[in-house]
Design a protein around this motif. Structure first.
Motif, PDB file in Angstrom:
ATOM      1  N   PHE A  37       1.308   6.458   8.674  1.00 33.47           N
ATOM      2  CA  PHE A  37      -0.036   6.178   8.191  1.00 33.47           C
ATOM      3  C   PHE A  37      -0.996   7.201   8.772  1.00 33.47           C
ATOM      4  O   PHE A  37      -0.695   7.849   9.770  1.00 33.47           O
ATOM      5  CB  PHE A  37      -0.473   4.765   8.588  1.00 33.47           C
ATOM      6  CG  PHE A  37       0.297   3.668   7.909  1.00 33.47           C
ATOM      7  CD1 PHE A  37      -0.232   3.005   6.821  1.00 33.47           C
ATOM      8  CD2 PHE A  37       1.556   3.299   8.366  1.00 33.47           C
ATOM      9  CE1 PHE A  37       0.472   1.988   6.189  1.00 33.47           C
ATOM     10  CE2 PHE A  37       2.271   2.290   7.746  1.00 33.47           C
ATOM     11  CZ  PHE A  37       1.722   1.632   6.655  1.00 33.47           C
ATOM     12  N   ARG A  38      -2.147   7.329   8.156  1.00 29.81           N
ATOM     13  CA  ARG A  38      -3.162   8.219   8.696  1.00 29.81           C
ATOM     14  C   ARG A  38      -4.535   7.588   8.531  1.00 29.81           C
ATOM     15  O   ARG A  38      -4.778   6.787   7.628  1.00 29.81           O
ATOM     16  CB  ARG A  38      -3.117   9.590   8.026  1.00 29.81           C
ATOM     17  CG  ARG A  38      -3.479   9.596   6.550  1.00 29.81           C
ATOM     18  CD  ARG A  38      -3.217  10.966   5.953  1.00 29.81           C
ATOM     19  NE  ARG A  38      -3.590  11.047   4.559  1.00 29.81           N
ATOM     20  CZ  ARG A  38      -3.344  12.085   3.773  1.00 29.81           C
ATOM     21  NH1 ARG A  38      -2.711  13.150   4.268  1.00 29.81           N
ATOM     22  NH2 ARG A  38      -3.724  12.068   2.501  1.00 29.81           N
ATOM     23  N   GLN A  39      -5.429   7.976   9.415  1.00 31.35           N
ATOM     24  CA  GLN A  39      -6.785   7.471   9.368  1.00 31.35           C
ATOM     25  C   GLN A  39      -7.753   8.603   9.690  1.00 31.35           C
ATOM     26  O   GLN A  39      -7.713   9.176  10.773  1.00 31.35           O
ATOM     27  CB  GLN A  39      -6.983   6.310  10.341  1.00 31.35           C
ATOM     28  CG  GLN A  39      -8.323   5.626  10.204  1.00 31.35           C
ATOM     29  CD  GLN A  39      -8.355   4.279  10.896  1.00 31.35           C
ATOM     30  OE1 GLN A  39      -7.549   4.004  11.782  1.00 31.35           O
ATOM     31  NE2 GLN A  39      -9.281   3.437  10.495  1.00 31.35           N
ATOM     32  N   ALA A  40      -8.597   8.903   8.729  1.00 33.19           N
ATOM     33  CA  ALA A  40      -9.628   9.909   8.895  1.00 33.19           C
ATOM     34  C   ALA A  40     -10.933   9.232   9.297  1.00 33.19           C
ATOM     35  O   ALA A  40     -11.129   8.039   9.042  1.00 33.19           O
ATOM     36  CB  ALA A  40      -9.818  10.703   7.605  1.00 33.19           C
ATOM     37  N   ARG A  45      -7.334   3.095   7.191  1.00 31.06           N
ATOM     38  CA  ARG A  45      -5.989   3.586   7.424  1.00 31.06           C
ATOM     39  C   ARG A  45      -5.204   3.537   6.118  1.00 31.06           C
ATOM     40  O   ARG A  45      -5.195   2.523   5.428  1.00 31.06           O
ATOM     41  CB  ARG A  45      -5.296   2.738   8.494  1.00 31.06           C
ATOM     42  CG  ARG A  45      -3.974   3.293   8.982  1.00 31.06           C
ATOM     43  CD  ARG A  45      -3.368   2.377  10.043  1.00 31.06           C
ATOM     44  NE  ARG A  45      -4.279   2.147  11.154  1.00 31.06           N
ATOM     45  CZ  ARG A  45      -4.033   1.292  12.142  1.00 31.06           C
ATOM     46  NH1 ARG A  45      -2.915   0.589  12.166  1.00 31.06           N
ATOM     47  NH2 ARG A  45      -4.924   1.136  13.113  1.00 31.06           N
ATOM     48  N   GLU A  46      -4.542   4.632   5.780  1.00 33.61           N
ATOM     49  CA  GLU A  46      -3.838   4.702   4.520  1.00 33.61           C
ATOM     50  C   GLU A  46      -2.365   5.040   4.706  1.00 33.61           C
ATOM     51  O   GLU A  46      -1.977   5.761   5.625  1.00 33.61           O
ATOM     52  CB  GLU A  46      -4.492   5.723   3.576  1.00 33.61           C
ATOM     53  CG  GLU A  46      -4.405   7.157   4.048  1.00 33.61           C
ATOM     54  CD  GLU A  46      -4.910   8.147   3.008  1.00 33.61           C
ATOM     55  OE1 GLU A  46      -5.008   7.779   1.817  1.00 33.61           O
ATOM     56  OE2 GLU A  46      -5.212   9.299   3.386  1.00 33.61           O
ATOM     57  N   PHE A  47      -1.580   4.527   3.801  1.00 27.25           N
ATOM     58  CA  PHE A  47      -0.158   4.785   3.778  1.00 27.25           C
ATOM     59  C   PHE A  47       0.120   6.231   3.405  1.00 27.25           C
ATOM     60  O   PHE A  47      -0.516   6.782   2.504  1.00 27.25           O
ATOM     61  CB  PHE A  47       0.514   3.845   2.773  1.00 27.25           C
ATOM     62  CG  PHE A  47       1.947   4.164   2.488  1.00 27.25           C
ATOM     63  CD1 PHE A  47       2.950   3.780   3.363  1.00 27.25           C
ATOM     64  CD2 PHE A  47       2.302   4.844   1.338  1.00 27.25           C
ATOM     65  CE1 PHE A  47       4.274   4.070   3.102  1.00 27.25           C
ATOM     66  CE2 PHE A  47       3.625   5.138   1.061  1.00 27.25           C
ATOM     67  CZ  PHE A  47       4.612   4.749   1.953  1.00 27.25           C
ATOM     68  N   VAL A  48       1.070   6.845   4.094  1.00 24.65           N
ATOM     69  CA  VAL A  48       1.467   8.217   3.814  1.00 24.65           C
ATOM     70  C   VAL A  48       2.903   8.280   3.304  1.00 24.65           C
ATOM     71  O   VAL A  48       3.170   8.819   2.228  1.00 24.65           O
ATOM     72  CB  VAL A  48       1.319   9.109   5.057  1.00 24.65           C
ATOM     73  CG1 VAL A  48       1.839  10.518   4.771  1.00 24.65           C
ATOM     74  CG2 VAL A  48      -0.130   9.154   5.513  1.00 24.65           C
ATOM     75  N   ALA A  49       3.832   7.744   4.082  1.00 20.90           N
ATOM     76  CA  ALA A  49       5.242   7.813   3.725  1.00 20.90           C
ATOM     77  C   ALA A  49       5.998   6.749   4.493  1.00 20.90           C
ATOM     78  O   ALA A  49       5.538   6.255   5.523  1.00 20.90           O
ATOM     79  CB  ALA A  49       5.827   9.202   4.029  1.00 20.90           C
TER      80      ALA A  49
END
Length: 129
Positions: A37-40, A45-49
Motif C-alpha cells: 500500500f502507499r499513502q501520499a 492509503r491506497e492499494f498498490v499490489a
C-alpha cells in the motif's frame, strides 16, 4: 507473531526504478496474503499490489490499475522476503510505501487495508520530475 520490515525506498528521477523489499517472519506451510500500500500527503492509503500463496502450492498476484504494467510483486521463499519492483516511476508514485500481511485459508487477494492485521513501518519513495 508476524513482523515486517520494509526497505529500498529513496529518491529517484521520473522514469527510473526502485525495488522495495519486505522481510517477513512467516512460517512455512501456511497460507498468506501480502499487500503493498502507499499513502501520499493528504491522500488516503491506497492499494498498490498483492501476492498470495497457499502452503507453497499456488500463488497469485494483483495490481492497482495505476501501476499495472510498471510494478511487479514477487517473493523469495528462501529469504522470507516479498519484493515490489517499480519501473517507469512517475512523480505521482511519490508516497510512503507499506507492506502488510494476513493469514488466509487459501490463495486470496486482499485489497482493503483493514483486511491486513500486520504492517511494516513504511519506506519513503520520492520521484522527482
Amino acid at each position: 507473531q508476524v513482523q515486517l520490515a520494509e526497505s529500498g525506498g529513496g529518491l529517484v528521477q521520473a522514469g527510473g526504478s526502485l525495488r522495495l523489499s519486505c522481510a517477513a517472519s512467516l512460517r512455512t506451510g501456511r497460507s498468506y496474503a501480502m499487500g503493498w500500500f502507499r499513502q501520499a500527503p493528504g491522500k488516503e492509503r491506497e492499494f498498490v499490489a498483492a501476492i498470495s500463496w497457499s502452503a507453497g502450492v499456488a500463488t497469485t498476484t494483483s495490481y492497482a490499475d495505476s501501476v499495472k504494467g510498471r510494478f511487479t510483486v514477487s517473493k523469495d521463499n528462501a529469504k522470507n522476503t516479498v519484493y515490489l519492483q517499480m519501473n517507469s516511476l512517475k512523480p505521482e508514485d511519490t508516497a510512503v510505501y507499506y507492506c502488510a500481511a494476513a493469514f488466509t485459508t487459501g490463495v486470496a487477494i486482499l485489497r482493503r487495508h483493514d483486511e491486513y492485521p500486520y504492517w511494516g513501518q513504511g519506506t519513503q519513495v520520492t520521484v522527482s520530475s
